[in-house]
Design a protein around this motif. Structure first.
Motif, PDB file in Angstrom:
ATOM      1  N   ILE A 100     -22.852 -72.622  -5.473  1.00  0.00           N
ATOM      2  CA  ILE A 100     -22.961 -72.980  -3.951  1.00  0.00           C
ATOM      3  C   ILE A 100     -21.592 -72.478  -3.486  1.00  0.00           C
ATOM      4  N   SER A 101     -20.497 -73.029  -3.781  1.00  0.00           N
ATOM      5  CA  SER A 101     -19.246 -73.113  -3.363  1.00  0.00           C
ATOM      6  C   SER A 101     -19.235 -71.460  -3.361  1.00  0.00           C
ATOM      7  N   ASP A 102     -19.197 -70.910  -4.350  1.00  0.00           N
ATOM      8  CA  ASP A 102     -18.854 -69.351  -4.520  1.00  0.00           C
ATOM      9  C   ASP A 102     -19.907 -68.487  -3.401  1.00  0.00           C
ATOM     10  N   GLN A 103     -21.039 -68.900  -3.301  1.00  0.00           N
ATOM     11  CA  GLN A 103     -21.890 -68.203  -2.322  1.00  0.00           C
ATOM     12  C   GLN A 103     -21.177 -68.403  -0.875  1.00  0.00           C
ATOM     13  N   LYS A 104     -20.939 -69.629  -0.548  1.00  0.00           N
ATOM     14  CA  LYS A 104     -20.449 -70.112   0.845  1.00  0.00           C
ATOM     15  C   LYS A 104     -18.929 -68.890   1.103  1.00  0.00           C
ATOM     16  N   LEU A 105     -18.298 -69.010   0.060  1.00  0.00           N
ATOM     17  CA  LEU A 105     -16.969 -68.119   0.189  1.00  0.00           C
ATOM     18  C   LEU A 105     -17.260 -66.680   0.371  1.00  0.00           C
ATOM     19  N   THR A 106     -18.266 -66.317  -0.239  1.00  0.00           N
ATOM     20  CA  THR A 106     -18.314 -64.843  -0.148  1.00  0.00           C
ATOM     21  C   THR A 106     -19.123 -64.300   1.047  1.00  0.00           C
ATOM     22  N   GLU A 107     -19.896 -65.440   1.717  1.00  0.00           N
ATOM     23  CA  GLU A 107     -20.449 -65.420   2.830  1.00  0.00           C
ATOM     24  C   GLU A 107     -19.445 -65.435   3.969  1.00  0.00           C
ATOM     25  N   ALA A 138      -5.455 -56.997   3.326  1.00  0.00           N
ATOM     26  CA  ALA A 138      -5.437 -58.355   4.139  1.00  0.00           C
ATOM     27  C   ALA A 138      -6.742 -59.104   3.893  1.00  0.00           C
ATOM     28  N   LEU A 139      -7.837 -58.540   3.946  1.00  0.00           N
ATOM     29  CA  LEU A 139      -9.209 -59.114   3.676  1.00  0.00           C
ATOM     30  C   LEU A 139      -9.231 -59.486   2.206  1.00  0.00           C
ATOM     31  N   SER A 176     -16.268 -64.633   3.716  1.00  0.00           N
ATOM     32  CA  SER A 176     -15.304 -63.646   3.740  1.00  0.00           C
ATOM     33  C   SER A 176     -16.008 -62.292   4.148  1.00  0.00           C
ATOM     34  N   ALA A 177     -17.400 -62.485   4.277  1.00  0.00           N
ATOM     35  CA  ALA A 177     -18.185 -61.169   4.742  1.00  0.00           C
ATOM     36  C   ALA A 177     -18.016 -61.308   6.550  1.00  0.00           C
ATOM     37  N   ALA A 178     -18.472 -62.463   7.010  1.00  0.00           N
ATOM     38  CA  ALA A 178     -18.428 -62.723   8.193  1.00  0.00           C
ATOM     39  C   ALA A 178     -16.920 -62.486   8.723  1.00  0.00           C
ATOM     40  N   VAL A 217     -24.972 -66.999  13.637  1.00  0.00           N
ATOM     41  CA  VAL A 217     -24.627 -67.201  15.000  1.00  0.00           C
ATOM     42  C   VAL A 217     -23.312 -66.088  14.920  1.00  0.00           C
ATOM     43  N   LEU A 218     -22.485 -66.133  14.036  1.00  0.00           N
ATOM     44  CA  LEU A 218     -21.195 -65.405  13.914  1.00  0.00           C
ATOM     45  C   LEU A 218     -21.493 -63.752  13.988  1.00  0.00           C
TER      46      LEU A 218
END
Lengths: 93, 93, 93, 93
Positions: free
Chosen positions: D75-82, B53-54, D84-86, C38-39
């Motif tokens: 930047i977009s890639d980094q934000k999405l990786t971040e 899912a992730l 998804s990790a959250a 924060v998350l």
């Protein structure tokens, strides 16, 4: 004899249904279904597995743990440590 | 084309493995295996489904949501509401 | 006397730490900290609360449930139904 | 400016309530309340924290991630990786 023995058929039926759900998810991916719809089915299968686990755990507490408690001593302690570890794995999974 | 399309074979392989895990759990119950050992396998299958899912969600955000964001407006809004609802279902399942 | 009585101080200390974590999260929001940071703190506080719950549950099983099991009958049954419901709430929260 | 900025007061209010819940749990333990009742409150506080996290995440996707997506590239890639990790941390916590 385990806690779940008397409900064996019901558990086998529920697990066959989960197996079908997982096969259905694979088919959705193979058929290029929309990601969110696939995710909904994955959540449903996860919930079904969790319900099976909660059922097994309830019966385990009611039978194996209660019996070990009656015997007392080290066995009782071991069974409780084991049950708590299983609960922790469930909560974290 | 969906987010997961390029990894389709990997997802199908992972889901076949989960299907095998669920079938294995049914066999354990049929063979009267010890409850705690059954529970360990249920937790493993649940974790495997969650990982699928992730993965699907990550690819969905990277492709469908990013594309919708580029288009903007109402579509983008809808896709984000939908993605947030899927995340909430996952967190709660 | 409850299962947790002998570890009361340790639980109070852990809960004061969680209270501080929650206050820290509020301060991060008040200071406009980055959402992902924060998350991360919210996940840490949630994990800390879960650990408290698993500890309380383990002691509850070891004391109250084992004692009820020794007494047997309806009380034992009630305690186990209650414990299973608490486990289900934890797994779902 | 973050995703949550416009709802800042609402988040601060919700977190003050969670802080009060955690303080209440400590008081219950200090007052030797029944374990299962304490556990019910711990589950409620955990659920409240999770709801805060899902809210923050939704706004993060809607603002930071969408904006990064508009800019595109690394930047977009980094934000999405971040992100998804959250999400993975949330699902596992």
């Amino acid at each position: 004899m385990h806690g779940y023995t008397q409900d064996k058929d019901a558990y086998l039926k529920r697990l066959r249904r989960v197996e079908g759900q997982v096969r259905g998810i694979a088919k959705m991916i193979d058929d290029d279904k929309y990601c969110i719809d696939v995710l909904t089915q994955v959540s449903a299968a996860t919930k079904a597995l969790e319900a099976v686990a909660l059922g097994l755990l309830d019966e385990h507490l009611r039978h194996c743990v209660v019996q070990a408690a009656a015997e007392g001593g080290q066995i009782s302690d071991q069974k409780l440590t084991e049950a708590s570890a299983a609960i922790a794995r469930l909560v974290k999974s």
